[in-house]
Structures are given as structure tokens and as C-alpha cells.
Design a protein around this motif. Structure first.
Motif, mmCIF file in Angstrom:
data_model
loop_
_atom_site.group_PDB
_atom_site.id
_atom_site.type_symbol
_atom_site.label_atom_id
_atom_site.label_comp_id
_atom_site.label_asym_id
_atom_site.label_seq_id
_atom_site.Cartn_x
_atom_site.Cartn_y
_atom_site.Cartn_z
ATOM 1 N N MET A 1 0.902 -1.071 -0.050
ATOM 2 C CA MET A 1 0.140 -0.081 0.048
ATOM 3 C C MET A 1 1.005 1.215 -0.063
ATOM 4 S SD MET A 1 -3.283 0.872 2.262
ATOM 5 C CE MET A 1 -4.574 0.694 1.157
ATOM 6 N N HIS A 2 0.535 2.280 -0.832
ATOM 7 C CA HIS A 2 1.403 3.179 -1.103
ATOM 8 C C HIS A 2 0.721 4.426 -0.310
ATOM 9 C CE1 HIS A 2 3.456 6.505 -3.592
ATOM 10 N NE2 HIS A 2 4.567 5.894 -3.238
ATOM 11 N N PHE A 3 1.768 5.360 0.224
ATOM 12 C CA PHE A 3 1.221 6.543 0.916
ATOM 13 C C PHE A 3 2.259 7.708 0.599
ATOM 14 C CE2 PHE A 3 -0.472 3.134 3.738
ATOM 15 C CZ PHE A 3 -1.379 3.424 3.823
ATOM 16 N N TYR A 4 1.683 8.949 0.718
ATOM 17 C CA TYR A 4 2.331 10.093 0.601
ATOM 18 C C TYR A 4 2.466 10.735 1.975
ATOM 19 C CZ TYR A 4 2.327 10.221 -4.425
ATOM 20 O OH TYR A 4 2.430 9.670 -5.841
ATOM 21 N N MET A 5 4.007 10.916 2.519
ATOM 22 C CA MET A 5 4.048 11.265 3.732
ATOM 23 C C MET A 5 4.826 12.565 3.602
ATOM 24 S SD MET A 5 6.903 9.842 6.888
ATOM 25 C CE MET A 5 6.111 8.666 7.257
ATOM 26 N N ILE A 6 4.007 13.525 4.530
ATOM 27 C CA ILE A 6 4.933 14.868 4.502
ATOM 28 C C ILE A 6 5.263 14.912 6.051
ATOM 29 C CG2 ILE A 6 4.262 17.272 4.849
ATOM 30 C CD1 ILE A 6 1.977 16.863 2.755
ATOM 31 N N ILE A 7 6.735 15.302 5.839
ATOM 32 C CA ILE A 7 7.171 15.316 7.263
ATOM 33 C C ILE A 7 7.240 16.736 7.689
ATOM 34 C CG2 ILE A 7 9.489 15.036 8.459
ATOM 35 C CD1 ILE A 7 10.382 12.995 6.192
ATOM 36 N N GLY A 8 6.385 16.855 8.751
ATOM 37 C CA GLY A 8 6.221 18.208 9.228
ATOM 38 C C GLY A 8 7.231 18.322 10.468
ATOM 39 N N LYS A 9 7.192 19.385 11.150
ATOM 40 C CA LYS A 9 8.236 19.907 12.323
ATOM 41 C C LYS A 9 7.870 19.013 13.097
ATOM 42 C CE LYS A 9 7.396 24.058 13.853
ATOM 43 N NZ LYS A 9 7.493 25.471 14.029
ATOM 44 N N SER A 10 6.794 18.757 13.602
ATOM 45 C CA SER A 10 6.488 17.871 14.723
ATOM 46 C C SER A 10 5.359 16.645 14.450
ATOM 47 C CB SER A 10 5.835 18.601 15.776
ATOM 48 O OG SER A 10 4.659 19.509 15.710
ATOM 49 N N ALA A 11 5.038 16.348 13.152
ATOM 50 C CA ALA A 11 3.848 15.640 12.796
ATOM 51 C C ALA A 11 4.162 15.068 11.404
ATOM 52 C CB ALA A 11 2.644 16.114 13.003
ATOM 53 N N PHE A 12 3.737 13.866 11.295
ATOM 54 C CA PHE A 12 3.709 13.148 10.072
ATOM 55 C C PHE A 12 2.265 13.301 9.393
ATOM 56 C CE2 PHE A 12 6.609 10.187 12.368
ATOM 57 C CZ PHE A 12 7.767 10.787 11.528
ATOM 58 N N TYR A 13 2.048 13.789 8.184
ATOM 59 C CA TYR A 13 0.841 13.834 7.549
ATOM 60 C C TYR A 13 0.805 12.685 6.444
ATOM 61 C CZ TYR A 13 0.772 18.194 9.889
ATOM 62 O OH TYR A 13 0.962 19.083 10.970
ATOM 63 N N LEU A 14 -0.172 11.884 6.366
ATOM 64 C CA LEU A 14 -0.218 10.879 5.214
ATOM 65 C C LEU A 14 -1.502 11.065 4.577
ATOM 66 C CD1 LEU A 14 0.958 8.550 8.059
ATOM 67 C CD2 LEU A 14 2.110 8.559 5.782
ATOM 68 N N TYR A 15 -1.187 10.688 3.183
ATOM 69 C CA TYR A 15 -2.289 10.663 2.123
ATOM 70 C C TYR A 15 -1.980 9.704 1.100
ATOM 71 C CZ TYR A 15 -2.374 15.594 3.712
ATOM 72 O OH TYR A 15 -2.377 16.655 4.526
ATOM 73 N N ARG A 16 -3.213 9.205 0.478
ATOM 74 C CA ARG A 16 -3.244 8.282 -0.458
ATOM 75 C C ARG A 16 -3.722 8.789 -1.684
ATOM 76 N NH1 ARG A 16 -7.498 5.013 0.520
ATOM 77 N NH2 ARG A 16 -8.099 5.761 2.399
ATOM 78 N N ARG A 17 -3.197 8.626 -3.053
ATOM 79 C CA ARG A 17 -3.607 9.135 -4.183
ATOM 80 C C ARG A 17 -5.050 8.568 -4.599
ATOM 81 N NH1 ARG A 17 -1.454 12.459 -7.841
ATOM 82 N NH2 ARG A 17 0.785 12.384 -7.549
ATOM 83 N N ALA A 18 -6.056 9.385 -4.999
ATOM 84 C CA ALA A 18 -7.365 9.055 -5.464
ATOM 85 C C ALA A 18 -7.639 9.644 -6.861
ATOM 86 C CB ALA A 18 -7.939 9.225 -4.567
ATOM 87 N N ASP A 19 -8.457 9.263 -7.631
ATOM 88 C CA ASP A 19 -8.798 9.841 -8.723
ATOM 89 C C ASP A 19 -9.161 11.499 -8.713
ATOM 90 O OD1 ASP A 19 -8.854 7.193 -9.887
ATOM 91 O OD2 ASP A 19 -11.147 7.085 -9.503
ATOM 92 N N THR A 20 -9.481 11.821 -7.537
ATOM 93 C CA THR A 20 -9.722 13.415 -7.440
ATOM 94 C C THR A 20 -8.588 14.108 -6.850
ATOM 95 O OG1 THR A 20 -10.593 12.974 -5.171
ATOM 96 C CG2 THR A 20 -12.331 12.937 -7.137
ATOM 97 N N GLY A 21 -7.489 13.238 -6.668
ATOM 98 C CA GLY A 21 -6.355 13.982 -6.095
ATOM 99 C C GLY A 21 -5.727 13.283 -4.736
ATOM 100 N N PHE A 22 -5.663 13.838 -3.647
ATOM 101 C CA PHE A 22 -5.044 13.241 -2.690
ATOM 102 C C PHE A 22 -6.408 13.310 -1.194
ATOM 103 C CE2 PHE A 22 -1.462 14.424 -4.463
ATOM 104 C CZ PHE A 22 -0.245 13.460 -4.510
ATOM 105 N N VAL A 23 -6.165 12.054 -0.706
ATOM 106 C CA VAL A 23 -7.178 11.577 0.143
ATOM 107 C C VAL A 23 -6.251 11.692 1.801
ATOM 108 C CG1 VAL A 23 -8.806 10.078 1.008
ATOM 109 C CG2 VAL A 23 -8.750 10.451 -1.157
#
Length: 151
Positions: A1-23
Motif C-alpha cells: 500500500m502506497h502513501f504520501y508522507m509529509i514530514i512536518g516539524k512535529s507531525a507526519f501527514y499521510l495521504y493516498r492518491r485517489a482519482d480526485t487528488g489526494f485523500v
């Protein structure tokens, strides 16, 4: 399973790609996962466990496209721990430059004068060089979701 991880200053933000963009991928009911720099390995282990339980996959089936942080050391520590789970590294500066160039088209935002705020810092493009400064109350605030539009 593939995720997009944004490394923030104090948190991780995770998203999955969907037909309409990122979820947004909620982690234990939240749209982010806080971490502590001093316990980053155990925090990442907990994150992998939460993702595997929530998506009913083994944690070795999880992989990431990582949108790096402005802090190079933080990126190295996270990417070293995740090892072969990191399929793509996306430098934050590349995305921020694209964002600034896009936002500058809307003159009402005054991006040329004040820049943008992202993750507690202010960024402004001068002579095609991205400059990082302290957070500015006058700069345009960019969220993680908005940042993903420039990936």
C-alpha cells in the motif's frame, strides 16, 4: 500500500492518491501523527503499526513517497529508519518553489512582497532562489493539503 508522507516539524501527514487528488489517511482518528525528534524510531514504528491495522496489511507492505522536511538531519533519520519503504524522496524546496510561482499569479496575495508560510517558517522567492525566514504574519499560509497540489 502506497502513501504520501509529509514530514512536518512535529507531525507526519499521510495521504493516498485517489482519482480526485489526494485523500487524507487518518491515523488513530486524527489527520496527522505527532512525533518527538528524540523518539522518532519508536514513533515511526507506532505509525507503521497503526497504518497496517487500519488498512489490514502487513507493515512490510507499506511504502512511501516522502515529502521531505526543511531539516536535512530529520529527513535522514526518518528515511534511514524506513529504509526500503521509501520509494520516492520529494525535496520540499522543489514543491515550495512551484507553490510560490503559482501563488504569485494572484496579486491580491502579495506573495512577491511577503512570501508564504509553511510549517512554522516563511519562504520567499528572490531571483529564483528560495529564502527561508522566520514565520511572518504577513505571508500567505499554506497547509499540507494545499502543498500537495504541487507534488
Amino acid at each position: 500500500m502506497h502513501f504520501y508522507m509529509i514530514i512536518g516539524k512535529s507531525a507526519f501527514y499521510l495521504y493516498r492518491r485517489a482519482d480526485t487528488g489526494f485523500v487524507v489517511e487518518n491515523i488513530d482518528g486524527k489527520p496527522y501523527c505527532h512525533y518527538n525528534v528524540h523518539s522518532i524510531k519508536s514513533d515511526l514504528q507506532k505509525l507503521l503499526g497503526s497504518l497496517s491495522r487500519a488498512n489490514d496489511v502487513y507493515d512490510d507492505e507499506i511504502c512511501f513517497s516522502v515529502i521531505e522536511n526543511a531539516d536535512r538531519i530529520r529527513n535522514v533519520n526518518i528515511e534511514t529508519f524506513l529504509e526500503n519503504r521509501v520509494k520516492e524522496k520529494i525535496p520540499l524546496n522543489n514543491i515550495l518553489v512551484r507553490a510560490v510561482k503559482s501563488f504569485v499569479e494572484d496579486e491580491t496575495l502579495h506573495i512577491d512582497e511577503f512570501g508564504i508560510n509553511y510549517d512554522g517558517a516563511s519562504y520567499i522567492l528572490r531571483n529564483n532562489i528560495l529564502k527561508k525566514n522566520s514565520f511572518s504574519l504577513l505571508a500567505y499560509n499554506v497547509s499540507q493539503e494545499k502543498l500537495l497540489e504541487f507534488v
